[in-house]
Write a protein that holds these residues in place. Structure first.
Motif, PDB file in Angstrom:
ATOM      1  N   VAL A   1       0.914  -1.277   0.229  1.00  0.00           N
ATOM      2  CA  VAL A   1       0.037   0.017   0.097  1.00  0.00           C
ATOM      3  C   VAL A   1       0.940   1.292   0.089  1.00  0.00           C
ATOM      4  N   THR A   2       1.972   1.242   0.798  1.00  0.00           N
ATOM      5  CA  THR A   2       2.929   2.297   1.038  1.00  0.00           C
ATOM      6  C   THR A   2       3.513   2.532  -0.305  1.00  0.00           C
ATOM      7  N   GLY A   3       3.916   1.561  -1.110  1.00  0.00           N
ATOM      8  CA  GLY A   3       4.317   1.403  -2.529  1.00  0.00           C
ATOM      9  C   GLY A   3       3.590   2.001  -3.512  1.00  0.00           C
ATOM     10  N   ALA A   4       2.298   1.844  -3.380  1.00  0.00           N
ATOM     11  CA  ALA A   4       1.408   2.627  -4.400  1.00  0.00           C
ATOM     12  C   ALA A   4       1.032   3.916  -3.884  1.00  0.00           C
TER      13      ALA A   4
ATOM     14  N   LEU B   1       3.822   6.352  -5.671  1.00  0.00           N
ATOM     15  CA  LEU B   1       3.247   6.750  -7.131  1.00  0.00           C
ATOM     16  C   LEU B   1       2.243   8.052  -7.193  1.00  0.00           C
ATOM     17  N   LEU B   2       1.493   8.013  -6.274  1.00  0.00           N
ATOM     18  CA  LEU B   2       0.373   9.227  -6.268  1.00  0.00           C
ATOM     19  C   LEU B   2       0.979  10.259  -5.555  1.00  0.00           C
TER      20      LEU B   2
ATOM     21  N   ALA C   1       5.320   9.786 -12.536  1.00  0.00           N
ATOM     22  CA  ALA C   1       4.597   8.788 -11.803  1.00  0.00           C
ATOM     23  C   ALA C   1       4.939   7.321 -12.471  1.00  0.00           C
ATOM     24  N   VAL C   2       5.168   7.495 -13.858  1.00  0.00           N
ATOM     25  CA  VAL C   2       5.355   6.351 -14.666  1.00  0.00           C
ATOM     26  C   VAL C   2       6.828   5.586 -14.356  1.00  0.00           C
ATOM     27  N   LEU C   3       7.812   6.664 -14.158  1.00  0.00           N
ATOM     28  CA  LEU C   3       9.143   6.523 -13.741  1.00  0.00           C
ATOM     29  C   LEU C   3       9.165   5.718 -12.379  1.00  0.00           C
TER      30      LEU C   3
ATOM     31  N   ALA D   1       7.357   6.851   1.593  1.00  0.00           N
ATOM     32  CA  ALA D   1       6.060   7.432   1.562  1.00  0.00           C
ATOM     33  C   ALA D   1       5.622   8.532   2.352  1.00  0.00           C
ATOM     34  N   LEU D   2       6.151   8.193   3.622  1.00  0.00           N
ATOM     35  CA  LEU D   2       5.777   9.480   4.659  1.00  0.00           C
ATOM     36  C   LEU D   2       6.732  10.618   4.362  1.00  0.00           C
TER      37      LEU D   2
END
Length: 189
Positions: free
Chosen positions: A99-102, A105-106, A125-127, A149-150
């Motif tokens: 979830v943090t990997g996703a 991207l955002l 985001a693609v990269l 992510a944080l």
């Protein structure tokens, strides 16, 4: 009705990002299924701390007797919370990383959009979506994905706060920075 129309137009406007997110999640889940990694000592320690927290034994790990003072608390707390959803502490740790990997991207998209616009944000985001290190981290029980992510969430909210005059975005940036510290304090600098 106006709010629903705005939400629908927002979804249509960001359909490329949603498609990228779905593909990136598919790649990460495939990596997790086809190349499962045995969790390392660090992951085992975090999982054991989460198990002991849930069972009421306190903040106790594997390596040392008594209270664990070497490993920060936020990641084990996330694993413990995830274990109520999954029924497994190991799966919960992998789910947190996924979830943090996703979320990375955002967050990359949001930061790049604020700084450079929509087209560059989608490219960024693609990269991030095809980055092999980020894909691999999404399938581990390591703390790095959560920390990244944080930190990115803190940077995103700082960008938002820079444009707005309210204190809400600054507060969220501070909360994310604090949680990043509680996830991996050695990387505070």
């Amino acid at each position: 009705m106006l709010r629903a129309e705005r939400m629908h137009s927002g979804i249509l406007r960001h359909r490329e990002l949603l498609l990228l997110l779905l593909v990136a999640m598919g790649v990460r889940v495939a990596w997790l299924v086809w190349f499962p990694l045995a969790f390392n000592g660090e992951g085992a320690e975090y999982i054991r701390i989460a198990e002991n927290l849930v069972s009421g034994k306190g903040y106790v790990g594997i390596a040392l007797e008594g209270l664990e003072l070497m490993f920060p608390p936020f990641y084990p707390l996330m694993i413990a919370a995830g274990s109520y959803l999954t029924g497994s502490f190991y799966v919960a740790a992998q789910l947190v990383s996924l979830v943090t990997g996703a979320a990375i991207l955002l967050l990359v998209f949001g930061i790049a959009r604020d700084l450079y616009g929509e087209k560059i944000a989608l490219l960024a985001a693609v990269l991030a979506g095809i980055n092999p290190v980020l894909i691999k981290l999404s399938g581990t029980t390591w703390v790095e994905n959560t920390y990244i992510a944080l930190v990115l969430a803190s940077a995103y909210f700082m960008n938002v706060a820079r444009r707005s005059s309210g204190y809400r975005a600054w507060s969220l940036a501070g909360v994310c920075s604090g949680l990043a510290y509680l996830t991996s304090p050695q990387a505070v600098l």
